[in-house]
Design an enzyme around this catalytic site. Structure first.
Site, PDB file in Angstrom:
ATOM      1  CE  LYS A  75      -2.731 -17.043   1.900  1.00  0.00           C
ATOM      2  NZ  LYS A  75      -3.716 -15.947   1.891  1.00  0.00           N
ATOM      3  CB  CYS A 110       1.478  19.898  -4.573  1.00  0.00           C
ATOM      4  SG  CYS A 110       0.268  19.160  -3.435  1.00  0.00           S
ATOM      5  CB  CYS A 165       3.738  18.089  -1.797  1.00  0.00           C
ATOM      6  SG  CYS A 165       3.393  19.771  -1.207  1.00  0.00           S
ATOM      7  CD  GLU A 201      -4.095 -26.768   6.443  1.00  0.00           C
ATOM      8  OE1 GLU A 201      -3.778 -27.529   7.362  1.00  0.00           O
ATOM      9  OE2 GLU A 201      -4.112 -25.521   6.564  1.00  0.00           O
ATOM     10  CB  CYS A 248       0.304  20.267   1.591  1.00  0.00           C
ATOM     11  SG  CYS A 248      -0.437  19.347   0.239  1.00  0.00           S
TER      12      CYS A 248
END
Length: 670
Positions: free
Chosen positions: A115, A406, A424, A113, A430
């Site tokens: 998809k 960061c 971080c 079949e 943060c």
């Protein structure tokens, strides 16, 4: 007008209007003005009111939507909607074929079949009436979207056939044709709305809209490829597909019955080239064993059937320029690099960004700013840089260097031994980690707090209303401040506060998952909750005690110990406790019908005359017995039905495992 003339006129109008809809939505080539179409629709509606006996159950007049849905109801699937194992290479398919032969011999067929790249849907019918439509969800349960699905023109509301089971489910895929997608996206851009990335996302977003009348304005289509019944109605999958066609369901004409893996590969190679000529997107081919008896014999793993596999086509690749690299900080602190590209068309969509995964990937690619890079969509979903065209690198180009700090709060990034991601550690200060942590806590799979969304949490944080999860539970004391937030009126505030209050009833495992501890997903949270019973035991558990819990490895255990070793985290937990959240497992008592099978183990194989395999499983478990997936010397009984696989029978006889019939089981329970 005679009765026969009325019937003929109505039938002609239905046929004509359906054709015009197809021309407009699928082909994007309308052959009639909107005004004329509406007039014909009005005429059909008038005739249906005057002659209700002649009305078509799937008339175009019915595909206009119903009442607005405030919230979607979660419904458990009668039969789980499992996912399929995927592969991108032919050898895996040949290995799959060998496993099938080893288990059931050489006498079998495959059904191949297309998809479809869309939204999975399950339709339930009772006495030939559409009962409900449910999305795949997590495979066990999904959202009921019946009102929206009823607007799709080729989904029957009523079936006229008499040979249907009294209750059955049809599985399929809802999708949008490319021409309709492009037309609607142009309209969105003209209105200043953000266009959808691809037809699959557009179809999925449409089905989740709350107003069916709006859904009806967006052209969706559906193919169906699976029938589920309480008792076996057909012997093969192929027969069931032919039945679905005669019952009025839209089944792809490109499905093929194959007698060997070579025929399967031929089908795959054909559609790898021809798929671009279709009006809709496919991303591979699904291969299934045809016989239902053989499917039952092959069985399932925890996540997928052993009798089916999905072959996915490799993604398209294009070349474009790397303009810059940005860095995203996730809720767990992981810092992910993102390549910002010169816009380029890839697999039907415009790509501007691609994931770079981590620092190792940047190093592997040896990226320099301004590089000409090759981009593909991994699994045709997420764009990814595969490699660099070094011949086009400019002299003196600056090398891309992963940051040491960061990008959001400046904290020095860390990377633990054995891990590839930098993260971080400043999770309490943060900004994206704070926001992400609270967004995770309120999410559907965690605390499922109604009335709160990601954007709202972002606004609350910006205004200083929330900095920790526990702050959600004191928002009721900040009503005046909440009123200052744009588009957040009294009704919204009321719904939100009600949702927060109701979240206090969520079980311990949901609260634990909501805390957002690294590596603690839904399943791990459930195992931890059952293994430790309450948050105090979990917080005090040693590495040895944690790893003794099923599926808990050292990495998870170390993360848990580190989390509870942070005083700021313990402070949050104590605050949440004071607000009444659930931090211990509530014992539930399971009442058995009897203990006649306590200590006995069973394997069920074959087809039975009076009961389904699921019914037999429930009978055994309700009387204290346990179901196993494989045969071993410790097995007490093999419950054997017709057409049982020869391999299981041979193994049971070799190990002297007693074989019992359906009738023998009933006798054991008397």
């Amino acid at each position: 007008m005679s009765q026969s003339s009325v019937q003929d006129t109505m039938d002609a109008l239905v046929k004509e209007l359906n054709q015009h809809s197809y021309n407009y939505y699928v082909l994007a080539m309308p052959t009639i003005a909107d005004y004329e179409f509406d007039k014909k629709l009005e005429e059909l509606s008038r005739l249906e009111k005057e002659h209700p006996g002649f009305a078509d159950p799937d008339s175009p007049t019915l595909k206009v939507g119903g009442d607005i849905t405030k919230n979607f109801v979660t419904v458990k699937h009668r039969w789980p909607m499992l996912s399929l194992g995927n592969t991108y290479n032919e050898q895996d398919l040949r290995d799959f074929d060998e496993r099938i032969k080893k288990a059931i011999g050489d006498n079998f067929e495959y059904v191949c079949e297309l998809k479809f790249d869309g939204l999975s849907i399950s339709l339930s019918y009772q006495d030939n009436q559409l009962l409900r439509a449910v999305t795949r969800g997590d495979g066990t349960k999904g959202d009921e979207v019946t009102s929206n699905v009823k607007t799709i023109s080729n989904i029957p509301h009523h079936l006229k056939k008499a040979d249907t089971p009294p209750l059955f489910e049809v599985r399929g895929e809802i999708f949008m044709h490319r021409a309709a997608f492009e037309r609607l996206n142009r309209e969105r851009e003209e209105l200043g709305d953000i266009p959808y990335a691809n037809p699959r996302n557009f179809a999925s977003g449409t089905i989740k809209m709350q107003d069916p009348k709006e859904v009806s304005k967006r052209p969706l289509d559906a193919f169906f490829y699976s029938l589920n019944t309480e008792k076996e109605h057909y012997k093969t999958h192929w027969e069931s597909l032919q039945a679905l066609k005669t019952w009025g369901f839209h089944v792809s004409e490109h499905t093929r019955l194959s007698g060997s893996i070579e025929e399967v590969l031929e089908f795959i190679h054909h559609w790898e080239k021809e798929r671009f000529k279709l009006t809709y997107d496919i991303d591979g081919i699904v291969i299934k064993v045809n016989s239902f008896t053989q499917q039952q014999e092959l069985g399932f793993t925890a996540k997928s059937p052993r009798w089916a596999i999905s072959y996915k086509y490799k993604a398209e690749e294009v070349e474009t320029l790397l303009e810059r690299v940005s860095y995203q900080v996730g809720r767990t602190g992981a810092v992910t690099p993102v390549a910002n590209l010169k816009p380029v068309l890839l697999a039907g969509t415009t790509v501007k960004r691609a994931t770079l995964h981590n620092a190792n990937e940047i190093e592997r690619l040896d990226l320099h700013f301004g590089d000409s890079v090759f981009v593909e969509k991994g699994g045709e979903i997420i764009p990814k840089i595969m490699n660099v065209n070094l011949e086009k690198r400019k002299p003196g180009a600056e090398k891309v260097i992963y940051p040491l700090n960061c990008p959001e709060c400046g904290t020095l990034l860390i990377r633990k031994e054995g891990e590839v991601a930098f993260y971080c550690p400043n999770d309490e200060a943060c900004p994206p980690q704070i926001v992400g942590k609270i967004q995770h806590f309120i999410s559907r799979k965690a605390m499922n707090i109604d009335g709160l969304g990601d954007e709202t949490i972002e606004s609350f944080y910006q205004k200083g209303l929330v900095n920790h999860i526990s702050d959600l539970y004191v928002l009721k004391d900040k009503a005046e401040s909440l009123k200052t937030i744009e588009r957040f009126g009294e009704r919204s505030i009321e719904n939100m506060l009600k949702g927060i209050e109701l979240s206090k009833q969520m079980p311990f495992e949901k609260v634990l998952f909501g805390l957002g501890i690294r590596y603690v997903g839904e399943t791990v949270a459930r195992k931890l909750a059952l293994g430790t019973r309450n948050i105090d035991n979990l917080a005090a558990a040693s590495l040895e005690e944690l790893t003794a819990i099923d599926e808990i490895g050292e990495r998870i255990a170390e993360s848990i110990i580190e989390y509870f070793g942070n005083p700021a985290h313990m402070e949050q937990i104590n605050l949440l406790k004071s607000h009444g959240l659930q931090f211990e497992v509530v014992n539930t008592v399971i009442t058995l019908e009897s203990n006649k099978l306590t200590g006995k183990t069973f394997v069920i194989s074959g087809v039975f005359e009076n009961h389904s395999r699921e019914e037999l499983k429930e009978m055994i478990e309700n009387n204290g017995g346990k179901i196993l997936s494989s045969i071993s010397a410790k097995l007490n009984y093999l419950l054997a039905g017709d057409n049982m696989g020869p391999s299981k029978l041979e193994k049971a006889q070799k190990l002297n495992v007693p074989l019992i019939s359906e009738e023998d089981l009933i006798e054991l329970l008397k």
